[in-house]
Design an enzyme around this catalytic site. Sequence first.
Site, PDB file in Angstrom:
ATOM      1  N   CYS A 133      27.944  23.751 -46.361  1.00 50.99           N
ATOM      2  CA  CYS A 133      28.041  24.349 -45.024  1.00 50.99           C
ATOM      3  C   CYS A 133      26.968  23.848 -44.068  1.00 50.99           C
ATOM      4  O   CYS A 133      26.926  24.274 -42.910  1.00 50.99           O
ATOM      5  CB  CYS A 133      28.012  25.865 -45.141  1.00 50.99           C
ATOM      6  SG  CYS A 133      29.371  26.505 -46.146  1.00 50.99           S
ATOM      7  N   HIS A 266      22.466  30.510 -38.959  1.00 50.25           N
ATOM      8  CA  HIS A 266      23.676  30.321 -39.754  1.00 50.25           C
ATOM      9  C   HIS A 266      24.514  31.607 -39.761  1.00 50.25           C
ATOM     10  O   HIS A 266      25.706  31.576 -39.500  1.00 50.25           O
ATOM     11  CB  HIS A 266      23.278  29.915 -41.175  1.00 50.25           C
ATOM     12  CG  HIS A 266      24.382  29.366 -42.007  1.00 50.25           C
ATOM     13  ND1 HIS A 266      25.240  28.382 -41.566  1.00 50.25           N
ATOM     14  CD2 HIS A 266      24.782  29.675 -43.279  1.00 50.25           C
ATOM     15  CE1 HIS A 266      26.107  28.093 -42.524  1.00 50.25           C
ATOM     16  NE2 HIS A 266      25.851  28.871 -43.571  1.00 50.25           N
ATOM     17  N   HIS A 301      33.400  31.324 -40.191  1.00 51.41           N
ATOM     18  CA  HIS A 301      32.562  30.286 -40.801  1.00 51.41           C
ATOM     19  C   HIS A 301      33.392  29.019 -40.934  1.00 51.41           C
ATOM     20  O   HIS A 301      34.346  28.963 -41.712  1.00 51.41           O
ATOM     21  CB  HIS A 301      32.086  30.758 -42.166  1.00 51.41           C
ATOM     22  CG  HIS A 301      31.053  29.887 -42.793  1.00 51.41           C
ATOM     23  ND1 HIS A 301      30.844  28.566 -42.437  1.00 51.41           N
ATOM     24  CD2 HIS A 301      30.134  30.148 -43.773  1.00 51.41           C
ATOM     25  CE1 HIS A 301      29.883  28.055 -43.156  1.00 51.41           C
ATOM     26  NE2 HIS A 301      29.426  28.992 -43.973  1.00 51.41           N
TER      27      HIS A 301
END
Length: 373
Positions: A133, A266, A301
């Site tokens: 990620c 994040h 996400h």
Amino acid sequence: MNNPVVLARSIAVTALGNDLDGLWQGLLDGRRGIAALDRFSCANYISALGGCIDGLAAAPGSLFQALLERVAEQLGPLPQDCRLLVASTKGEVDLLQQQRGDLRPELLFENLLATIAARLGLSDRGMNINAACASSTVAVARAAALIAAGQAEAVLVFAADVLSEFVFSGFSALQALSAQPCRPFDRQRNGLNLGEAGVALLLLSADRARREGLAPLATVRGWGVANDAFHVTAPARDGRGLIRACQQALQQAEINPEQVAAVNAHGTATVYNDAMELTAFAAVFDGRIPPLHGIKGSIGHCLGAAGGVEIAIAARSLLEQRIPGTVGCATPEELAGDAISTAVRAISGDYLLCSNSGFGGINGVVILGRGAL
């Protein structure tokens, strides 16, 4: 820095719109692009929510190539000597999952790189950076390093991941999904919502930007990458990998933590990731975390493309000297203090820090500077 690096062009396609302007306005309005999924059945999974791009499922071919097309239509011509860095965790996984074990050679990532380069009119077939990620954050760091070292004058970072059942089922099995719209940094957070995005970021040397007549959207001042080597899927609770990546980026940028005006975090809305980030930022900023926000409560996400979207938003935040609110964070964690809000906030300063953390303990940080050098 001998060869200063600028962000000269940025494109983003997300669940909040087909372009960066739509995404930015949606974030300022506090809207969510997260909704009930109809791309596949969610009957066997712990959630039925995701941030899908409108109309993408109806396009012919793979979802990834449809996403590439939407980005390419907005990007326009690129410098002929432009290098290519792709950031994707799964590429055309929607086609791969249809093969059910019968892998066709044309679906390997090497061929997808050639497809991307051809569509964008580049002679460099580039390479894919899969750092979970943090993929596109690491790709931007790599691109900036190439330019700063004089090994390239122009690098395009193309980042994309689609919301596939393959990935969705994996996050469901990990118990990482929330059945409700996610709540980044909220005390009651209980998991993430997946999303999808396609992003293009054109990085140039400052001299090349001037020759091309392109006004910088932002400057890339520092970057850092570190691995905490703690667990396959869980972050180190003390945030040591993220702390190290932040320190590297601050050193590269030649600034002090006090000069960072804001943080784009994040913020996955999982219990341990958000706690780790706040722990790390409290350490980096000596307990005085600057205004901090995350956008995953709005678009989900987006995996390998997450950092690319957030860097594009960070550049806009610096330009307009304001950050969007963190959608879903009604009651911020105590460690955050007053750093997090659901409201749009004014900021004052020349630097913004973007961070992303991924499976395998990967942490990537990029520091953007305001305006021209």
